[in-house]
Design a protein around this motif. Structure first.
Motif, short mmCIF file in Angstrom:
data_model
loop_
_atom_site.label_atom_id
_atom_site.label_comp_id
_atom_site.label_asym_id
_atom_site.label_seq_id
_atom_site.Cartn_x
_atom_site.Cartn_y
_atom_site.Cartn_z
N SER A 16 -6.13 -14.92 -13.15
CA SER A 16 -4.76 -14.41 -13.08
C SER A 16 -4.12 -14.43 -14.47
CB SER A 16 -3.94 -15.25 -12.11
OG SER A 16 -2.56 -14.95 -12.22
N GLU A 54 -8.26 -5.36 -13.26
CA GLU A 54 -7.27 -4.52 -12.58
C GLU A 54 -6.12 -4.30 -13.55
OE1 GLU A 54 -6.09 -6.43 -8.97
OE2 GLU A 54 -8.04 -6.16 -8.00
N GLU A 87 -4.56 1.25 -8.76
CA GLU A 87 -5.74 1.46 -7.98
C GLU A 87 -5.73 2.89 -7.47
OE1 GLU A 87 -5.66 -1.16 -4.49
OE2 GLU A 87 -3.50 -1.12 -4.63
N ARG A 133 -1.62 0.71 -1.24
CA ARG A 133 -1.94 -0.18 -0.13
C ARG A 133 -0.68 -0.41 0.70
NH1 ARG A 133 -6.12 -3.89 -0.38
NH2 ARG A 133 -5.20 -4.64 1.56
N TYR A 134 -0.48 0.46 1.69
CA TYR A 134 0.71 0.36 2.52
C TYR A 134 0.72 -0.92 3.36
CZ TYR A 134 1.41 5.25 1.32
OH TYR A 134 1.60 6.42 0.63
N ASP A 135 -0.46 -1.47 3.62
CA ASP A 135 -0.53 -2.66 4.45
C ASP A 135 0.01 -3.89 3.73
OD1 ASP A 135 -2.87 -2.28 2.79
OD2 ASP A 135 -3.71 -4.05 3.72
N LYS A 136 0.05 -3.87 2.39
CA LYS A 136 0.55 -5.02 1.64
C LYS A 136 2.07 -5.07 1.63
CE LYS A 136 -3.24 -5.91 -1.57
NZ LYS A 136 -3.60 -6.04 -3.01
N GLY A 137 2.71 -3.92 1.44
CA GLY A 137 4.16 -3.87 1.41
C GLY A 137 4.76 -4.42 0.13
N SER A 197 6.40 -5.05 -3.47
CA SER A 197 6.10 -4.54 -4.81
C SER A 197 4.65 -4.10 -4.95
CB SER A 197 6.43 -5.60 -5.86
OG SER A 197 5.65 -6.77 -5.64
N GLU A 198 3.76 -4.53 -4.03
CA GLU A 198 2.36 -4.11 -4.10
C GLU A 198 2.22 -2.60 -3.90
OE1 GLU A 198 -0.35 -5.71 -4.83
OE2 GLU A 198 0.42 -7.75 -4.93
N LEU A 199 3.23 -1.97 -3.30
CA LEU A 199 3.18 -0.53 -3.07
C LEU A 199 3.31 0.27 -4.36
CD1 LEU A 199 5.53 -0.43 0.04
CD2 LEU A 199 3.10 0.10 0.06
#
Length: 327
Positions: free
Chosen positions: A21, A105, A139, A143-147, A149-151
């Motif tokens: 990280s 990433e 990426e 990733r809609y499943d994360k929701g 700020s990950e979106l």
């Protein structure tokens, strides 16, 4: 143990890495210049490879030899490219000669000019005076499943058109067209937007949910909304004035649409809590001028990686993710 370090194999062996990280480790070893993101973790890992007994490990093979010959450090980050040298690379190049590093990433979605940021990162990786060997973009699809700020990561979202369907196990999923994305936009919500609002007078919500709670002696609809806001499981609420006083019903789900799940009752008021952290909306863009097209994330990637470009005729219309920050 010591997977991939079997010295009896004489062929070409792949490199090894452990992705770290991009955060400051306050408990790790420090350089004279102070703490740097990821550097402390990498120092600890190198020491453990050189002296496994320092971490209570008895290796079967020569870990230090494998580290020197095959190891490559790596980390993930959303920091912009201009941060790389002062925050990390200047110190890394000084203290890790002989051990290359790459970004597993990489994507800094907060930068409006994605091409400039990616090109800057590419130029750093091409500079032979630094140990950065390259980076992978993060990426392909949102990733809609994360929701939350990950979106913000991803160069394609899912468009409105359903092209087909696919079964995974016994579940059916829609196959949607891809929608190329512009960099996301963010804004801080106003006090009015954070306040309870959108109440429906004369309506009771009827929902099926695994969680629910009835709170007695709630004076008014505003207090009921506050009860919902302060309860993490609450997705909707109904306040009703009964003979015993106001009662607040908290629900773990929302009504399905504007018509279903609603019953008329003159003494009731219903509503939803205000957003707690972040909400977002994917906005289709019906027409883009040339200046906007070059801002598309896949367009920036194609230019920087010298690809053939994207044939937008076979994709859904472009889109932008709009984020509203409430914290």
């Amino acid at each position: 143990r010591d997977a991939g370090i079997d010295e009896t194999y004489k062929g070409h062996l792949p490199n090894l890495t452990a992705t770290i990280s991009f955060a400051v480790c306050t408990a790790c070893r420090k350089l004279d210049g102070g703490m740097k993101p990821a550097i402390g973790q990498m120092l600890e890992l190198r020491q453990a490879m050189q002296d496994p007994s320092s971490v209570g490990y008895e290796p079967k093979h020569d870990l230090w030899k494998a580290y020197q010959q095959r190891f490559e450090n790596s980390f993930n980050t959303a920091n912009p490219a201009l941060d790389m040298r002062p925050l990390f690379l200047d110190a890394y190049d000084e203290h890790f000669q002989g051990t290359p590093v790459f970004v597993g990433e990489y994507h800094s979605p907060s930068k409006d000019d994605q091409q400039f940021d990616l090109q800057t990162m590419m130029d750093i990786a091409k500079d032979r005076k630094t140990l950065l060997s390259g980076f992978s973009f993060f990426e392909f699809q949102v990733r809609y499943d994360k929701g939350g700020s990950e979106l913000m990561f991803g160069m394609f979202g899912l468009g409105e058109s359903v092209l087909d369907e696919i079964f995974i196990g016994h579940r059916k999923f829609d196959v949607r067209c891809l929608s190329p994305l512009l960099p996301p936009t963010k804004r801080q919500a106003t006090a009015e937007e954070r306040a309870c609002g959108g109440m429906e007078a004369g309506v009771v919500y009827d929902v099926e949910a695994e969680w629910g709670l009835e709170v007695p002696q709630v004076a008014n609809p505003d207090d009921c909304c506050t009860q919902c806001t302060n309860t993490a499981e609450c997705k909707a609420w109904t306040w009703d004035l009964t003979a015993e006083g106001g009662v607040c019903i908290l629900m773990g789900a929302k009504p399905e649409d504007d018509k279903e799940g609603r019953t008329i009752k003159e003494s009731a008021v219903s509503g939803f809590p205000p957003p707690r952290d972040m909400s977002w909306q994917q906005k289709p863009l019906y027409a883009l001028d040339k200046a906007e097209v070059i801002k598309l994330v896949p367009e920036a990637l194609s230019a920087v990686f010298e690809g053939d470009g994207v044939d937008y005729a076979h994709l859904c219309r472009s889109a932008q993710l709009n984020f509203y920050m409430y914290a």
